[in-house]
Design an enzyme around this catalytic site. Structure first.
Site, mmCIF file in Angstrom:
data_model
loop_
_atom_site.group_PDB
_atom_site.id
_atom_site.type_symbol
_atom_site.label_atom_id
_atom_site.label_comp_id
_atom_site.label_asym_id
_atom_site.label_seq_id
_atom_site.Cartn_x
_atom_site.Cartn_y
_atom_site.Cartn_z
ATOM 1 N N ASP A 1 8.062 -11.031 7.546
ATOM 2 C CA ASP A 1 8.291 -9.755 8.433
ATOM 3 C C ASP A 1 9.966 -9.492 8.159
ATOM 4 O O ASP A 1 10.621 -10.535 8.616
ATOM 5 C CB ASP A 1 8.044 -10.239 9.856
ATOM 6 C CG ASP A 1 8.332 -9.068 10.710
ATOM 7 O OD1 ASP A 1 9.212 -8.195 10.344
ATOM 8 O OD2 ASP A 1 7.776 -9.253 11.931
ATOM 9 N N ASN B 1 11.586 15.436 14.970
ATOM 10 C CA ASN B 1 10.431 15.926 15.027
ATOM 11 C C ASN B 1 9.864 15.726 16.460
ATOM 12 O O ASN B 1 10.184 14.495 17.065
ATOM 13 C CB ASN B 1 9.715 15.246 14.096
ATOM 14 C CG ASN B 1 8.216 15.800 13.690
ATOM 15 O OD1 ASN B 1 8.086 16.971 13.839
ATOM 16 N ND2 ASN B 1 7.429 15.133 12.964
ATOM 17 N N LYS C 1 15.422 7.259 10.867
ATOM 18 C CA LYS C 1 15.574 7.841 9.613
ATOM 19 C C LYS C 1 17.054 8.543 9.422
ATOM 20 O O LYS C 1 17.527 8.474 8.135
ATOM 21 C CB LYS C 1 14.285 8.601 9.360
ATOM 22 C CG LYS C 1 12.891 7.947 9.087
ATOM 23 C CD LYS C 1 13.085 6.903 7.977
ATOM 24 C CE LYS C 1 11.657 6.218 7.873
ATOM 25 N NZ LYS C 1 11.616 5.305 6.836
ATOM 26 N N TYR D 1 11.562 7.174 15.595
ATOM 27 C CA TYR D 1 11.723 7.511 14.031
ATOM 28 C C TYR D 1 12.768 8.169 13.699
ATOM 29 O O TYR D 1 13.301 7.802 12.497
ATOM 30 C CB TYR D 1 10.221 7.996 13.592
ATOM 31 C CG TYR D 1 9.785 7.938 12.415
ATOM 32 C CD1 TYR D 1 9.398 7.049 11.875
ATOM 33 C CD2 TYR D 1 9.894 9.358 11.766
ATOM 34 C CE1 TYR D 1 8.952 7.113 10.170
ATOM 35 C CE2 TYR D 1 9.399 9.148 10.313
ATOM 36 C CZ TYR D 1 9.096 8.308 9.630
ATOM 37 O OH TYR D 1 8.725 8.131 8.228
ATOM 38 N N LYS E 1 5.698 8.895 20.480
ATOM 39 C CA LYS E 1 5.306 9.184 21.961
ATOM 40 C C LYS E 1 6.671 9.996 22.124
ATOM 41 O O LYS E 1 7.642 9.934 21.761
ATOM 42 C CB LYS E 1 5.545 7.837 22.729
ATOM 43 C CG LYS E 1 4.180 7.368 23.050
ATOM 44 C CD LYS E 1 3.250 7.879 24.021
ATOM 45 C CE LYS E 1 2.151 7.125 24.004
ATOM 46 N NZ LYS E 1 0.656 7.761 24.127
ATOM 47 N N ARG F 1 0.908 -0.970 -0.202
ATOM 48 C CA ARG F 1 -0.112 -0.098 -0.140
ATOM 49 C C ARG F 1 0.853 1.263 0.226
ATOM 50 O O ARG F 1 1.875 1.205 0.049
ATOM 51 C CB ARG F 1 -0.905 -0.035 1.271
ATOM 52 C CG ARG F 1 -0.130 0.182 2.502
ATOM 53 C CD ARG F 1 -0.995 -0.005 3.620
ATOM 54 N NE ARG F 1 -0.301 0.702 5.031
ATOM 55 C CZ ARG F 1 -0.626 -0.188 5.980
ATOM 56 N NH1 ARG F 1 -1.525 -1.068 6.244
ATOM 57 N NH2 ARG F 1 0.233 0.445 7.018
ATOM 58 N N GLY F 2 0.186 2.474 -0.037
ATOM 59 C CA GLY F 2 0.893 3.678 0.154
ATOM 60 C C GLY F 2 1.886 3.919 -0.830
ATOM 61 O O GLY F 2 2.172 3.678 -2.078
ATOM 62 N N ALA G 1 9.795 -0.243 3.466
ATOM 63 C CA ALA G 1 8.820 -0.785 4.836
ATOM 64 C C ALA G 1 9.275 0.209 5.905
ATOM 65 O O ALA G 1 10.364 0.466 6.281
ATOM 66 C CB ALA G 1 9.073 -2.202 5.104
ATOM 67 N N GLY G 2 8.394 0.685 6.759
ATOM 68 C CA GLY G 2 8.620 1.563 7.812
ATOM 69 C C GLY G 2 7.444 1.620 8.546
ATOM 70 O O GLY G 2 6.370 1.463 8.172
#
Ligand code: NAD
Length: 445
Positions: free
Chosen positions: A260, A345, A355, A351, A294, A216-217, A288-289
Site C-alpha cells: 500500500d 468537478n 489531481k 479528488y 461526496k 487493472r485499468g 495509483a489513484g
C-alpha cells in the site's frame, strides 16, 4: 472498440438521424499497432518565412519513413499530416501565414489525420510583438482541433530556441496513431541533452520502470506498453489485488511489488527494492489513484484524507525516496492527474485537490529533475473507458463521452501511449508538461 452509441451512429439509420438532429458523430479512431508505420500517407510541411524548424521536422519525418513534400501537389490528393513551422511569425500581421498555409489544404486532411503547428514559446520570444503573435497561435490550433472532424487531431508544439534537434520523439508521437485521443494540446519542448533511442520500436530496452496501481485499468495498460517498448516493469499494487497483479506481470514478463503506497514505510521499501533488485529505476509512473466522491458538506474526514494520501502525499514521499539515489540520471517521473484537477468537478473537492496537486508537483519538481537530465510530466485523462467509468450513471456517462471534440471516451492505451512518449529517451526536452488525454473535452478546456 466502439461504444453502443458509436455503433448506432455509423449504422444506416443512425447516420441519417445523427445528420438530421445534429447529434455527435464519433469517428472510429485508428490506434497504433506494432509494425505500423509512423505515418501511412503523405506529409505536407510548410513554414512562414525564416522559420527555424521546418527543415528539422521534414528530416525527422522522412527518416521515420514518411513521404514528405514541401509544396502541396495539384489536385485533390490527401494528406495524413500537415506540419506548419510558425517560428518565423514575428508580429500579428504575419499570423496571416497560418491562414495562407492551412486554408487551401485543410479539407484535404485524411480521416484520423494530424495537424502539428511548431512555434516559439512566448516566454522565449525576442520581442513583445513576437511573443504576442506566438501566443496567438494557441487560439488557432485549439479552434482548428474543434473543427477538423473524422478523428483528426491538432496540436501546438512550442520549441525553445536551441531545442531544434530534440523534437523527434514528440513529432513521431503526434504524427502517428499513438496520439489518437490527444487533441487541442499545447506542449513545450525545451533545451536538453537528447539521446535518441537506437531502436524506435524498443526505446526502453534495458530500462526499468515502476508502475503503481498496475493490476487493472489504466495501470495495466501502462505496464503493457512500457514492456512493449522494451522496459522491465515492476508492477505495484495493494496485496488485495495480488492475483490480478501477478497476471499482468506474468503476461509482460515483469515482476510484482505488493504494498500500500500510503503505508509509512512504503517509500523506503520501494526505493530499496528498486536499488537492490534492479540496480535502480529509470521510469516511475504514479498511476495509483482512488475516488471517494461526496459534496463537501457530506464528506467525512476519511474520504478527504484517503484520497489526498493515495493521489498526492504518497507520490511526493515516493519521489523523495527515489530521488535519493534509486532514480538513475536521466530518469523520468510521470504523474497521472485528471481533467477534474484542471476544471474542478461536482462532488470531487478531494479528488480535484489531489489531481491539481499532481500538476503542482510536476511544475515544482521539473527544474529539480532537469539538473540530472531527468524530467517530470503528467497526463490528465478525460473520460477513459475503465471499470471506474463503467460504474457512472448512464446520462452522466454519456455526457462524459460526448462533450469532447472526438465525441467518445478514450481507452487506457491512449493514456499509456502518452506516458510512453514521456518515457522515451528522445523526450529529454519534454519537462514540466501536463498533457490532457481527453479527445479535447470541453470540461476545463
Ligand atoms: P482503477 O481503480 O481501475 O485502478 C487504480 C489502481 O490503483 C487499482 O489497481 C488500485 O488497487 C490501485 N491502488 C489504489 N490505492 C492504492 C494504494 N494505496 N497503494 C497501491 N495501489 C493502490 O482506476 P483507473 O481508472 O485505471 O485509474 C488510474 C489512474 O487514472 C488514477 O490515478 C485515476 O485517478 C486516473 N484517472 C482515470 C480516469 C478514467 O476515466 N478512468 C480519468 C482521469 C484520471
Amino acid at each position: 472498440m466502439a461504444d453502443r452509441y458509436q455503433r448506432f451512429s455509423t449504422s444506416p439509420l443512425g447516420r441519417v438521424l445523427v445528420r438530421k438532429l445534429g447529434l455527435p458523430s464519433p469517428a472510429k479512431l485508428r490506434r497504433y499497432r506494432p509494425g505500423d508505420p509512423v505515418v501511412a500517407g503523405q506529409v505536407l510541411v510548410g513554414s512562414s518565412g525564416g522559420g527555424r524548424l521546418a527543415k528539422a521536422a521534414a528530416s525527422v519525418l522522412t527518416s521515420a519513413g514518411a513521404d514528405v513534400v514541401t509544396t502541396a501537389p495539384e489536385g485533390d490528393s490527401r494528406f495524413a499530416v500537415l506540419v506548419f513551422d510558425a517560428t518565423g511569425i514575428g508580429d500579428s500581421a504575419q499570423l496571416q501565414d497560418l491562414h495562407r498555409f492551412f486554408h487551401p489544404v485543410i479539407r484535404r486532411l485524411d480521416s484520423c489525420g494530424r495537424v502539428i503547428v511548431l512555434a516559439t514559446p512566448p516566454e522565449d520570444a525576442g520581442s513583445t510583438t513576437e511573443a504576442t503573435a506566438q501566443r496567438a497561435i494557441e487560439g488557432f490550433t485549439r479552434s482548428l482541433a474543434k473543427e477538423i472532424k473524422r478523428g483528426a487531431t491538432a496540436q501546438l508544439v512550442y520549441v525553445s530556441p536551441g531545442a531544434e534537434d530534440g523534437i523527434a520523439s514528440t513529432l513521431r508521437f503526434f504524427a502517428s496513431d499513438r496520439s489518437a485521443f490527444v487533441s487541442g494540446q499545447v506542449v513545450r519542448v525545451g533545451v536538453a541533452e537528447v539521446t535518441e533511442p537506437e531502436d524506435w520500436d524498443r526505446p526502453l530496452a534495458g530500462k526499468t520502470a515502476l508502475v503503481t496501481g498496475a493490476s487493472r485499468g489504466i495501470g495495466a495498460a501502462i505496464s503493457e506498453l512500457l514492456a512493449r517498448d522494451g522496459a522491465s516493469v515492476v508492477c505495484l499494487d495493494v496485496p488485495a489485488q495480488g492475483d490480478e497483479l501477478a497476471e499482468v506481470a506474468n503476461r509482460i514478463g515483469g515482476s510484482t511489488l505488493q504494498l500500500d503506497i500510503t503505508a509509512p514505510d512504503s517509500p523506503a521499501k520501494i526505493a530499496e527494492h528498486l536499488a537492490q533488485r534492479h540496480g535502480g529505476v529509470d521510469v516511475v509512473v504514479h498511476n495509483a489513484g482512488i475516488l471517494r466522491d461526496k459534496t463537501l458538506g457530506k464528506m467525512d474526514d476519511q474520504r478527504w484524507d484517503s484520497v489526498l494520501a493515495v493521489n498526492l502525499s504518497a507520490q511526493e514521499r515516493i519521489n523523495d525516496a527515489v530521488l535519493d539515489g534509486a532514480l538513475r540520471p536521466g530518469g523520468r517521473i510521470i504523474g497521472v492527474s485528471s481533467i477534474a484537477g484542471i476544471a474542478g468537478n461536482f462532488g470531487q473537492t478531494n479528488y480535484a485537490t489531489s489531481k491539481a496537486g499532481v500538476i503542482g508537483m510536476v511544475q515544482s519538481l521539473a527544474p529539480v529533475l532537469a539538473r540530472s537530465g531527468g524530467t517530470i510530466n503528467a497526463v490528465a485523462p478525460g473520460f477513459i473507458e475503465t471499470r471506474m467509468t463503467a460504474s457512472i450513471p448512464l446520462v452522466t456517462r454519456e455526457m462524459g463521452r460526448r462533450v469532447s471534440s472526438l465525441a467518445q471516451g478514450g481507452l487506457p492505451v491512449d493514456v499509456a501511449e502518452t506516458i510512453a512518449w514521456y518515457a522515451n529517451p528522445g523526450s529529454a526536452g519534454v519537462n514540466g508538461n501536463v498533457v490532457r488525454v481527453c479527445g479535447q473535452s470541453l470540461l476545463g478546456a
